[in-house]
Scaffold this active site. Sequence first.
Site, PDB file in Angstrom:
ATOM      1  N   ASP A  67       0.736  -1.304  -0.091  1.00 48.81           N
ATOM      2  CA  ASP A  67       0.043  -0.153  -0.146  1.00 48.81           C
ATOM      3  C   ASP A  67       0.948   1.254  -0.134  1.00 48.81           C
ATOM      4  OD1 ASP A  67       0.497  -0.362   2.945  1.00 48.81           O
ATOM      5  OD2 ASP A  67      -1.206  -0.761   3.623  1.00 48.81           O
ATOM      6  N   ASN A 136      -7.939  -3.065  13.583  1.00 49.05           N
ATOM      7  CA  ASN A 136      -9.097  -3.349  13.592  1.00 49.05           C
ATOM      8  C   ASN A 136      -8.743  -4.335  12.838  1.00 49.05           C
ATOM      9  OD1 ASN A 136      -7.849  -1.878  11.574  1.00 49.05           O
ATOM     10  ND2 ASN A 136      -9.582  -0.165  11.581  1.00 49.05           N
ATOM     11  N   HIS A 138      -7.289  -4.843  10.151  1.00 45.22           N
ATOM     12  CA  HIS A 138      -7.103  -4.576   8.704  1.00 45.22           C
ATOM     13  C   HIS A 138      -5.658  -4.935   8.454  1.00 45.22           C
ATOM     14  CE1 HIS A 138      -5.123  -0.366   9.473  1.00 45.22           C
ATOM     15  NE2 HIS A 138      -4.080  -1.290   9.030  1.00 45.22           N
ATOM     16  N   GLU A 143      -9.205  -1.190   5.129  1.00 49.70           N
ATOM     17  CA  GLU A 143     -10.192  -1.265   6.467  1.00 49.70           C
ATOM     18  C   GLU A 143     -11.468  -2.090   6.815  1.00 49.70           C
ATOM     19  OE1 GLU A 143      -8.878   0.202   8.803  1.00 49.70           O
ATOM     20  OE2 GLU A 143      -7.877   2.199   8.499  1.00 49.70           O
TER      21      GLU A 143
HETATM   22  C1  GLP Z   1      -0.178   0.144   8.549  1.00 54.35           C
HETATM   23  C2  GLP Z   1       0.019  -0.322   6.805  1.00 54.35           C
HETATM   24  C3  GLP Z   1      -0.376  -2.024   7.393  1.00 54.35           C
HETATM   25  C4  GLP Z   1       0.212  -3.220   8.910  1.00 54.35           C
HETATM   26  C5  GLP Z   1      -0.335  -1.883   9.968  1.00 54.35           C
HETATM   27  C6  GLP Z   1       0.297  -2.007  11.508  1.00 54.35           C
HETATM   28  O1  GLP Z   1      -1.675   0.429   8.621  1.00 54.35           O
HETATM   29  N1  GLP Z   1      -0.520  -0.633   6.121  1.00 54.35           N
HETATM   30  O2  GLP Z   1       0.290  -2.930   6.718  1.00 54.35           O
HETATM   31  O3  GLP Z   1       0.047  -4.222   8.950  1.00 54.35           O
HETATM   32  O4  GLP Z   1      -0.302  -0.267  10.137  1.00 54.35           O
HETATM   33  O5  GLP Z   1       1.514  -1.382  11.903  1.00 54.35           O
HETATM   34  P1  GLP Z   1       2.208  -2.009  12.762  1.00 54.35           P
HETATM   35  O6  GLP Z   1       2.805  -3.922  12.297  1.00 54.35           O
HETATM   36  O7  GLP Z   1       3.183  -0.329  13.120  1.00 54.35           O
HETATM   37  O8  GLP Z   1       1.255  -1.859  13.722  1.00 54.35           O
END
Ligand code: GLP
Length: 262
Positions: A67, A136, A138, A143
Amino acid sequence: MEVVVCRDADEVGRVAGARIAHLVGQRPDPVLGVATGSSPLATYADLARRVREGSLDLRGATAFALDEYVGLPPEHPQSYAATIRRDFAEPVGLDPDRMHVPDGTAANPDEAGRRYDEAIAAAGGIDVQLLGIGANGHIGFNEPSSSLASRTRMKTLTMATREANARFFESVDEVPTHCLTQGLGTIMEARHVVLVATGEAKAEAVAGCVEGPVSTSCPASVLQFHPKVWVVVDEAAASRLRNRAYYDEVLANRPPSQLIAD
Ligand code: GLP
């Protein structure tokens, strides 16, 4: 789904790294799907160590990020293009021309999304997709309410996600409101998936992903339909799993070499 509960974040990184190295290590030109965020950092460190020690060679590899924020150019330090370059591509010695990230500055984001899916297909599809998970539920930036069949497209970020990511910006107001993300349908086409999560804040999402009803309320739950998923988590992230004893039993009855190879 293979659920591997590890002692700590470092072990999560070692197990996920071993799994990925096993899946792609013998191939001259593997295609990796990679994720931003804190969760995969230990996995990238493990892959970089394998490259340094000579047991893994990713010079012929191609990678696709999940993304990108809409509106952030690749030079912006918090763009996912810059983040994935720093955290993954440079440490493992990936050819920069083969590190693909959705184009968050495209005039027509949906068209850019279609092109991204075409580029993945033209590369032969993703051999192994590494995922983190949002609190959440995702994956990528899909989302809750994302179609389980969605393709790469523009999405609106939830306020909860923008707040979670505000730590990388001066304030939450600077976090972009939109993103381009691989769809859940796109992610499901990867041949193998490795999802990593650590910490209590992810426990509910991990339980929803592994054991909850398949629902757009927890987008990661779509992975229950994928035949080759590893969920690699620490104790805290595993703390809401109802069938924990069973996962431990499965692990206890299989030698680590067999575990990695399956
Ligand atoms: C972002 C990214 C996700 C990732 C998520 C969790 O929203 N788009 O790909 O998994 O954050 O991030 P973290 O691993 O820092 O908790």
